[in-house]
Design a protein around this motif. Sequence first.
Motif: not given
Length: 209
Positions: A59-66, A80-89, A102-108
């Motif tokens: 559950l990694n949020c795309q806009d979480e503080a880093r 990896a987060d960005q690739v997984a998220f974009s491919e799921m979309v 409105l989902c913030k993560s790939t798992k969501e």
Amino acid sequence: MDTSNPQQMILMQIANSMGGPTRAPLLVVEEYVHWKVRMETFLLAKDKGEDIWRSMLLLNCQDEARPAPLTADDIEKLHADQVAFSEMVFGVPPSFFEHIKLCKSTKEIWDTLQDLIEGSENMKDRRLTSVVNDFDTFIITPGESVASASNRYRIVVNNITAHGIIRTPLEYNLKFINSLGRGRGNVKSCLQSNGSLKKLKLYKLFDEL
């Protein structure tokens, strides 16, 4: 492709649902269980695919503080987060996009689709019962060819496998042979006598018939 041609439209829909090396499989509700397998395979085949698939499960949020500055590991994880998220979309059809926009993560996204399509535990139980019943009650219909029956049986077997139900080769083979009636009794006896029913793959059994 000429989308006014119904046959070409069907072929295009099949191609979209299958995906490809550079194209995420598009979700078709009726093929949801298969889509999950295709999406996992698609992500794992990418460069650093295991990291991408692991990102999908967390559950990694795309806009979480880093933290800044980012370390090399942070950058790889972010990629990896960005690739997984974009491919799921890209794998979600327009009819479902409102549910995941409105989902913030790939798992969501993954969990949202699972809840929408698979539904409650009661619905899952009913679907599982239906799949098991299809296997237990499978028979060849009057006048049906072995080729036609074997195609239907493959679908039944694929469905119970997709739902995590494991049967032995002996169970699969006996079920199919018994569904053909007494006319194939000699084949059954022959295969039983040499032990083949315990180890034959289904496609090999179909060849024997």
